[in-house]
Each structure stands twice: as structure tokens, then as C-alpha cells.
Enzyme design. Structure first.
Site, PDB file in Angstrom:
ATOM      1  N   ASP A 111      34.431  -6.116  48.285  1.00 28.64           N
ATOM      2  CA  ASP A 111      34.583  -5.156  47.206  1.00 28.64           C
ATOM      3  C   ASP A 111      35.500  -5.819  46.170  1.00 28.64           C
ATOM      4  O   ASP A 111      36.699  -5.953  46.410  1.00 28.64           O
ATOM      5  CB  ASP A 111      35.206  -3.850  47.729  1.00 28.64           C
ATOM      6  CG  ASP A 111      35.229  -2.753  46.680  1.00 28.64           C
ATOM      7  OD1 ASP A 111      35.691  -1.651  46.995  1.00 28.64           O
ATOM      8  OD2 ASP A 111      34.781  -2.995  45.526  1.00 28.64           O
ATOM      9  N   GLU A 147      33.333  -3.589  36.971  1.00 25.35           N
ATOM     10  CA  GLU A 147      33.565  -4.853  37.676  1.00 25.35           C
ATOM     11  C   GLU A 147      32.341  -5.766  37.563  1.00 25.35           C
ATOM     12  O   GLU A 147      32.464  -6.966  37.418  1.00 25.35           O
ATOM     13  CB  GLU A 147      33.913  -4.581  39.146  1.00 25.35           C
ATOM     14  CG  GLU A 147      35.282  -3.942  39.299  1.00 25.35           C
ATOM     15  CD  GLU A 147      35.445  -3.129  40.580  1.00 25.35           C
ATOM     16  OE1 GLU A 147      34.445  -2.884  41.283  1.00 25.35           O
ATOM     17  OE2 GLU A 147      36.595  -2.701  40.852  1.00 25.35           O
ATOM     18  N   VAL A 195      31.841  14.787  41.855  1.00 23.51           N
ATOM     19  CA  VAL A 195      32.782  15.801  42.338  1.00 23.51           C
ATOM     20  C   VAL A 195      33.993  15.766  41.430  1.00 23.51           C
ATOM     21  O   VAL A 195      34.490  14.685  41.093  1.00 23.51           O
ATOM     22  CB  VAL A 195      33.202  15.532  43.797  1.00 23.51           C
ATOM     23  CG1 VAL A 195      34.161  16.609  44.294  1.00 23.51           C
ATOM     24  CG2 VAL A 195      31.981  15.465  44.692  1.00 23.51           C
ATOM     25  N   THR A 202      37.820   6.071  48.839  1.00 23.09           N
ATOM     26  CA  THR A 202      36.379   6.254  48.979  1.00 23.09           C
ATOM     27  C   THR A 202      35.639   4.920  48.822  1.00 23.09           C
ATOM     28  O   THR A 202      34.659   4.668  49.516  1.00 23.09           O
ATOM     29  CB  THR A 202      35.850   7.268  47.950  1.00 23.09           C
ATOM     30  OG1 THR A 202      36.561   7.086  46.725  1.00 23.09           O
ATOM     31  CG2 THR A 202      36.078   8.692  48.425  1.00 23.09           C
ATOM     32  N   ASP A 204      36.762   2.044  49.687  1.00 20.82           N
ATOM     33  CA  ASP A 204      36.987   1.294  50.928  1.00 20.82           C
ATOM     34  C   ASP A 204      36.069   1.821  52.037  1.00 20.82           C
ATOM     35  O   ASP A 204      35.516   1.045  52.821  1.00 20.82           O
ATOM     36  CB  ASP A 204      38.456   1.421  51.361  1.00 20.82           C
ATOM     37  CG  ASP A 204      39.412   0.966  50.269  1.00 20.82           C
ATOM     38  OD1 ASP A 204      40.498   1.564  50.126  1.00 20.82           O
ATOM     39  OD2 ASP A 204      39.065   0.021  49.528  1.00 20.82           O
TER      40      ASP A 204
END
Lengths: 282, 311
Positions: A111, A147, A195, A202, A204
Site C-alpha cells: 500500500d 497516489e 459513508v 480501513t 490497512d
């Protein structure tokens, strides 16, 4: 299933980010998780206060040395997330390269945490390390749009969700080799209900669950994504319900109240009911 | 179930000791586990090599400060185990005292790890800290026979001696004491070891008494690491569900241990191959593979309730 993951992420005493967010769900799904804690903080940095200690690149190396000296440095997966330090990140790259030499089938799930919504929230000098050293050794990456744009240096035009502005769009792409030896790229699109809250950890959890479900569906990104996004949905729904209960009517929940309801979501983690369908685009 | 545990124990990158041994099973049983890692080592110290870093007493304080500043220093349980450092242990004591002020119902589960089979494997100067400061705060204590003898200054040669030692430990603090292993002879023969438990209870008429139980546990021919940490964590869980029934709590706890150990030794022997003794790496507890047994342990050991005595 004998599958060992090396996860190098943060540890928080309280709450679910980094290794706290990734380990339990992977263990529940039967993965052996070796975890190197890159920091130990009291809680994540979205609270009013946080305190703790960080691991240096040298200390990371020392821990890896211990594993290597015992000849137990064989991993099927490596998982990394949020990092603030270029020398630490470079040490991670060295370790991943060595582990890949020890096991050429190793899958590195990365990530590339740099920022979101147009701005960086890590030091700028991490960007070239990710671009030039980290991403080239990654097998699975989970960037957000910002990213991905930063890395690819071009803009991705975000298609509007046909379901309206209460949904966000996620895209996945997997390079595959067909039985006849030719190459193909499978692209999937998935629409996810938004939401109205800020969750931490989240991303991760997402990377960890994508690891798990691509392990079970290595050539079916559609299925792996449906499972992963569905788990996220269940955990987030449970979390936001509980947070509102704790906060009371008309009040915005606080960061402690918004901690992911991880242990309460064990059954959903083990066997997520599919709540969102991914469309294969090509 | 809303139950939050603060566990202050070691972290190992690979394997199952300390927090690695305690956290997953407690989470699987639905407990929220906040964990402070007192060390981070590559693996436990029974391997040929180990490397890593330790947390100082100051750094422990800093972490606790963070929790406190956010006003989230509310816990139902505290769990501690192996410690090598007196100042660290004393900081743990301060933290527990403060947490007990914040929640007077807090239950402190303490494994007073000092040694076994007649020898200490922590610095000697930890004994007075345990005896005078830690044990008085403990609500549930899980010493082995040697640690119980050290804490009370009394030798255990017979079951009566063991009862006296446990009663002395009650007087020092904890209402529940489990002697996790002893040299006492088992009625089932030398393939079994004897564990004993004692819990102070208040009868309906207000009078105090203690319930004493005895278990015969099959021995396994191997050295396991992390089993004591798993035991303390599971005793926490099962006394939570059976607060006034030490027999039930111990049967569940010892049964979980049995299932995990059996799975582990089978796998270890498989990995080592015929006629070879498994290595420490091969003997790591098969924790994630034992999830179903942790969630719902089939009872394989019966605890006998022994004479009840008035205190």
C-alpha cells in the site's frame, strides 16, 4: 493452508491501524502472520493526543537479522503500509529483495501510502523511493487515486458513478498469462457506498484482505475484489452503527468511538456475504 | 460483550509468546485487547539466536500517558507476564493502581514469572517487587509451584502444603490462585502432572470460604514456550464467563491448552521427521490453526472439587 506473511506496519496500543488492523483478520483466515512493528504508539494520530516510539532502519535490520540467523526467513507474502521515513523504506526494499531471492514466488502486497484528496501526508522525499524502488518490487499495489496519479504522473479521469454521488468508484487491473501463453489484462470496476465519517485503518484492512482473497483467487480479480470490498462494507457498517450509538443522537462520533469493530466482525471476515458486484470491463 | 483488556507483555516477530500468545485467542473470544509490547524480539529466547529491542520504564509511561490524555484509560482486565526489569515492573504497578482507581471493578490477572523446577530465570531482585507490590494488587494469580514457594517462603511437599501456600497467597491479595503445575504425585500415574486451584467465595449467608480444585493433566514430552502466556489469557477469558465457578473455568482453560499442545506436537513431529527431536521453530504453538478449539473447547480434563474450608 500453510501460508506465512511478513507484515511491517505500525502498532498502536489501542485501536486498529497498521499491524493491529491487518493481523487479526489474516490470522482468523488461517494465515501465519509474522509482524514487525515499525512504531509503537498509544493510538493513531487522528486522536487529540498520541505518544510513543519509532523503530529506526537499523533496528528493523537487527530484527530481520534475528529471523535470518535462525534460518526462518521464508515467507509467502510481505505486506507493508504507512511509513514516514526514507531510510526505513529503503531497508524494507532490501529485505523484500532478499526474501524474494529466498522464495522467488513471494508476493509483495504494497500500500503506497502517500496522501489523499490532492495532498501528501508523508514527507515528499518518500515519493521517489516509492516510485523508483518500492513499486518495482511490488506484486500487488493498492493506491488511492491521488497516489496512483503521483506515481504515474498523469491524471486519471474519474468516471462518475452511475449510482449517484453517494457512491465512489474503485478500479482494479490484473496482468495475466492466458493458457496459450499470450498476455491479457483484466480490468474490473466496483462501486462502493460512501459513508459519512472518517475511518482510520480501513486502508490497512483493505490491503490485508486483498492479500487474503487474491491468495484464494489468484486469477480472478473480480472475485477477490468482491470479497475484499464486502468485508470492508460489513466492518464499516458495524463500526458506524456502534459509533453513532456511543456518540448519541445528533453528535458526530469521536476518533475512539470510530475505531473499527474488528473482533466483533470475525464472522464477516471469515465468510463475507457479497454485497457489491464488480464489473469486468475488459 | 464489551470487555477491554490491557495486556503488557513481550512481542515477537515470529512465533507465539507474550502478547503474540495472548492477543489472538482473546480477540477470537470477543475481547478488545489493547497491547503494550514490553519488548520486540525477532523470536523467543529458546531459539539459537534472538535479536531485538526492549521498552524502558519511561517509554512504558509515555505510552500510558497517551492513553490517559485521550481519556481512554478504562479497562476491565489487565494481564501481565514475563518481565526482567524491576523499574519496568514498578511502573506497571503504578499504572495498575491508577487504572484500579479509574475502575474499581478492574481484574488484574498476573502471571508472576520468575522460574521453574527450582531455579530462577529472572533477576533475583524481582522477587521482592512481586511479593510486596505486584501480588497484593493481583486478583487472579497463576504461579507454578516454584513461584508459589518463592512468594510465600514455604516449601510444597504435599497437597496440604499446596493448600496452605494458596491460602497464604489469598492473604497477600488475589482471590483466585491457580497453581499451574506442581511436582505432587498424580493418582493417574507419572504421565500426569497435578494442577490446583483455589478461589475465595462468599456464601449466601455472608460467610467466606474457599473452593479448592484439583486437575490431573497429561504430560507431553517436549519443551513448549508461550504456553504459560496462553494459559493466563485463557484463564482470564473463562473466569470472565464463569466468575464464581473455578472448576468450569479451569476445565475450559486446561482443555484449550490440551488441544493447542496436541496439535502443536503432532505438527512438530511431522516437520522434524521420524526419530528427530523437533526444533524450537517447529514447536511454535499452532495458534491460528486452533481457532475452533479456542472458541469452543471440548472438555478433556475434569477438575475435582476438593474439601471446602472456612477462612
Amino acid at each position: 493452508m500453510e501460508c506465512r506473511v511478513l507484515s511491517i506496519q505500525s502498532h498502536v496500543v489501542r485501536g486498529y491501524v497498521g499491524n493491529k488492523s491487518a493481523s487479526f483478520p489474516l490470522q482468523v483466515l488461517g494465515f501465519e502472520v509474522d509482524s514487525i512493528n515499525s512504531v509503537q504508539f498509544s493510538n493513531h494520530t487522528g486522536y487529540s493526543h498520541w505518544k510513543g516510539q519509532v523503530l529506526t532502519a537499523d533496528e528493523l535490520h537487527v530484527l530481520y537479522e534475528g529471523i535470518k540467523l535462525n534460518n526462518v526467513h521464508q515467507y509467502d507474502y510481505v505486506l507493508t503500509g504507512y511509513t514516514r521515513d526514507t531510510s526505513f523504506l529503503e531497508m524494507v526494499v532490501d529485505i523484500v529483495q532478499e526474501l524474494k531471492r529466498a522464495n522467488p514466488n513471494l508476493v509483495y502486497v504494497c500500500d503506497p501510502v502517500l496522501g489523499d484528496h490532492g495532498s501528501m501526508y508523508v514527507p515528499q522525499n518518500l515519493y521517489p523511493v516509492y516510485k523508483n524502488k518500492v513499486v518495482p518490487v511490488a506484486d500487488i499495489i493498492t493506491p488511492n487515486q491521488f497516489e496512483a496519479e503521483t506515481r504515474a504522473n498523469n491524471l486519471i479521469s474519474l468516471t462518475d458513478s452511475l449510482l449517484g454521488d453517494r457512491f465512489l468508484v474503485s478500479l482494479g487491473s490484473q496482468r495475466q498469462v492466458r493458457p496459450d501463453g499470450s498476455r491479457a489484462t483484466q480490468r474490473v470496476r466496483i462501486e462502493v457506498p460512501k459513508v459519512d465519517a472518517v475511518f482510520v485503518g480501513t486502508g490497512d484492512l483493505f490491503a490485508a484482505m486483498l492479500l487474503a482473497w487474491t491468495h484464494h483467487y489468484p486469477n480472478d480479480l473480480k472475485m477477490a475484489c468482491e470479497k475484499t470490498f464486502s468485508v470492508m462494507h460489513h466492518v464499516i457498517q458495524r463500526t458506524i452503527s456502534y459509533a453513532h450509538e456511543l456518540a448519541g443522537p445528533g453528535r458526530r462520533p469521536s476518533p475512539p468511538q470510530l475505531e473499527l469493530r474488528m473482533v466483533q466482525s470475525k464472522a464477516d471476515i471469515e465468510d463475507p456475504a457479497i454485497v457489491t458486484e464488480a464489473t469486468v470491463i475488459s | 460483550m464489551e470487555c477491554r483488556v490491557l495486556s503488557i507483555q513481550s512481542h515477537v516477530v515470529r512465533g507465539y509468546v507474550g502478547n503474540k500468545s495472548a492477543t489472538f485467542p482473546l480477540q477470537v473470544l470477543g475481547f478488545e485487547v489493547d497491547s503494550i509490547n514490553s519488548v520486540q524480539f525477532s523470536n523467543h529466547t529458546g531459539y539459537a539466536h534472538w535479536k531485538g529491542q526492549v521498552l524502558t520504564a519511561d517509554e512504558l509511561n509515555v505510552l500510558y500517558e497517551g492513553i490517559k490524555l485521550n481519556k481512554v484509560n478504562h479497562y476491565d482486565y489487565i494481564l501481565t507476564g514475563y518481565s526482567r526489569d524491576t523499574s519496568f515492573l514498578e511502573t506497571v504497578v503504578d499504572i495498575i493502581q491508577e487504572l484500579k482507581k479509574a475502575n474499581p471493578s478492574l481484574v488484574y490477572v498476573c502471571d508472576p514469572v520468575m522460574g521453574d523446577h527450582g531455579a530462577m530465570y529472572v533477576p533475583e531482585n524481582l522477587l521482592p517487587v512481586y511479593r510486596d507490590k505486584v501480588v497484593p494488587l493481583a486478583d487472579i494469580l497463576t504461579p507454578n509451584q516454584f513461584e508459589a514457594e518463592l512468594l510465600t517462603g514455604r516449601k510444597v511437599n504435599t497437597q496440604e502444603d499446596a493448600f496452605e501456600v494458596m491460602d497464604l497467597l489469598h492473604k497477600m491479595g488475589p482471590e483466585t490462585v491457580v497453581l499451574t503445575s506442581s511436582d505432587l504425585p498424580s493418582k493417574k500415574g507419572d504421565q500426569f502432572l497435578v494442577a490446583l486451584g483455589s478461589q475465595k467465595i462468599v456464601k449466601p449467608d455472608g460467610s467466606k470460604t474457599s473452593q479448592k480444585i484439583c486437575m490431573d493433566i497429561p504430560k507431553v514430552d517436549a519443551v513448549f514456550v508461550g504456553t504459560g502466556d496462553l494459559f493466563a489469557a485463557m484463564l482470564l477469558a473463562w473466569t470472565h464467563h464463569h466468575p464464581k465457578d473455578l472448576k468450569a473455568a479451569c476445565e475450559k482453560t486446561v482443555s484449550v491448552m490440551h488441544h493447542v499442545i496436541k496439535r502443536t506436537i503432532t505438527y512438530a513431529n511431522e516437520m522434524a521427521g521420524p526419530g528427530k527431536r523437533p526444533s524450537p521453530a517447529q514447536l511454535e504453538l499452532r495458534m491460528v490453526q486452533s481457532k475452533a478449539d479456542i472458541e469452543n473447547p471440548a472438555i478433556v480434563v475434569e477438575a475435582k472439587v476438593l474439601h471446602k474450608s472456612s477462612q
